[in-house]
Design an enzyme around this catalytic site. Structure first.
Site, PDB file in Angstrom:
ATOM      1  CG  MET A   8     -47.831  10.866 -12.361  1.00  0.00           C
ATOM      2  SD  MET A   8     -48.085   9.594 -13.634  1.00  0.00           S
ATOM      3  CE  MET A   8     -46.378   9.029 -13.890  1.00  0.00           C
ATOM      4  CB  SER A   9     -43.154  16.111 -10.797  1.00  0.00           C
ATOM      5  OG  SER A   9     -42.250  15.093 -10.391  1.00  0.00           O
ATOM      6  N   GLY A  10     -42.792  13.997 -13.369  1.00  0.00           N
ATOM      7  CA  GLY A  10     -41.772  13.568 -14.307  1.00  0.00           C
ATOM      8  C   GLY A  10     -40.466  13.224 -13.625  1.00  0.00           C
ATOM      9  CG  MET A  33     -51.040  19.937 -12.388  1.00  0.00           C
ATOM     10  SD  MET A  33     -51.387  20.875 -10.868  1.00  0.00           S
ATOM     11  CE  MET A  33     -49.924  20.457  -9.923  1.00  0.00           C
ATOM     12  CB  CYS A  93     -46.918  25.862  -5.425  1.00  0.00           C
ATOM     13  SG  CYS A  93     -47.169  24.709  -6.805  1.00  0.00           S
ATOM     14  N   GLY A 117     -45.692  12.681  -4.708  1.00  0.00           N
ATOM     15  CA  GLY A 117     -44.399  12.123  -4.343  1.00  0.00           C
ATOM     16  C   GLY A 117     -43.714  12.862  -3.225  1.00  0.00           C
ATOM     17  CB  CYS A 189     -40.722  24.911 -10.757  1.00  0.00           C
ATOM     18  SG  CYS A 189     -42.278  25.792 -10.403  1.00  0.00           S
TER      19      CYS A 189
END
Length: 353
Positions: A8-10, A33, A93, A117, A189
């Site tokens: 879940m990246s947000g 993470m 990554c 996702g 990122c």
């Protein structure tokens, strides 16, 4: 159904993916993470992911992976630039972090499947599960996922692979998710302002070469630059050269800190070689649709493996083949055949200006 961990990246994509997994009857566990120490954006993303997890009523975990991310992604990113390449850190990554460390954490939590996702698909075939392009061509991320080990595909779910982005946002809005209108980041990122030069200047200042020469194909000095690591293949802007014709970066030589420039014709090539090949089939040669950039439409060509090195021959010349980027091959069913890291262009074309 399975116990599924989801990264879940947000953001809106992974938030909707949780809903789709629950609708399929899976027991879902959320994992966020932490990758970039001290990042306000990372901290906000963790809060957003936690809020979504609460809304769905699922277990939620934070995985601190800052040290591993620095070792496996950030440091190799800097090294690649200093070797005269233009790296794609998202590929590494995905391979080492999202489908490496995250998968190990998922297993520790008792999960048998891992979901993300990403916009990609896992297709069932006679040869087992295959990584394939998403239904939405504008959002397809299979190009970045070729490094996932073939044997792991049986444990992966991509809930968004059959959806278009506007459908995903509509679902998020209907569910009232806080992330429904959250903007997507188009940047790497760990480089918030997308300024690679500034990042490298701060990350490894003692390793960066200073001023050097612009040269042509014959080695004639054309001018001065501020470090070969600042330039990438095909670059035209920011050269500060007045040659009487459009000039482009055609190669960099980190050993001598030189940047070669030339006409557009010098950027076209008929093939390439690549290393670190990740194969998704048992084939060792064939034809394919070949992509050298994520938004590349692809060029037909032939390929074969020679002593663990991928050799590609395009049907028509391709422009600005860039060492350090990925080359990904697809079959007629949109499945990934294999991918690799571009070493060098091959067989310069005599394409006219």
């Amino acid at each position: 159904m399975s116990k599924v961990a989801i990264g879940m990246s947000g953001g809106v994509d992974s938030s909707v993916a949780v809903h789709l997994l629950q609708a399929q009857g899976h027991e879902v566990v959320g994992i966020h993470m932490l990758l970039t120490p001290g990042s306000s954006r990372d901290a906000q993303a963790a809060k957003d992911a936690a809020a979504v997890a609460r809304a769905y009523g699922i277990d939620f975990h934070i995985l601190e992976a800052q040290d591993l991310f620095r070792e496996e992604v950030i440091a190799p990113f800097a090294d690649s630039y200093l070797y005269g390449e233009t790296p794609n850190p998202c590929v590494r990554c995905n391979q080492r972090i999202k489908f490496g460390a995250l998968w190990r954490e998922a297993q520790r939590l008792g999960c048998t499947m891992l979901a993300t996702g990403h916009y990609a698909r896992i297709l069932a075939t006679e040869d087992g599960p295959r990584l394939a392009r998403a239904v939405d061509p504008a959002k397809d991320q299979s190009y970045f996922l070729w490094g996932i080990p073939r044997e792991m595909l049986a444990h992966i779910l991509f809930p968004l692979g059959d959806y278009h982005k506007d459908q995903v946002r509509a679902i998020a809005a209907e569910l009232g998710l806080a992330t429904a209108q959250k903007k997507e980041s188009q940047e790497i990122c760990f480089i918030a302002d997308d300024d690679y030069a500034r990042f490298l200047s701060n990350f490894c200042p003692d390793r960066l070469p200073g001023d050097g020469d612009f040269v042509d194909a014959a080695g004639t000095v054309l001018g001065r630059h501020h470090g070969a690591w600042r330039y990438t293949i095909g670059q035209r802007r920011g050269l500060g050269l007045a040659l009487g014709h459009p000039a482009y970066v055609t190669a960099t030589d980190p050993a001598h800190n030189t940047v070669r420039v030339g006409r557009d014709a010098e950027l076209w090539h008929e093939g390439l070689t690549a290393r670190q090949v990740g194969a998704h089939t048992d084939a060792t040669s064939g034809t394919a649709l070949i992509k050298i950039r994520s938004r590349d439409q692809g060029t037909p060509g032939r390929w074969h493996i020679d002593n663990a090195q991928l050799v590609v021959q395009f049907d028509t010349p391709v422009r600005a083949i860039t060492p350090g980027q990925s080359v990904v091959l697809y079959d007629e069913a949109d499945c990934v055949i294999l991918g690799g890291i571009i070493d060098a262009p091959l067989l310069t074309s005599r394409k006219d200006d």
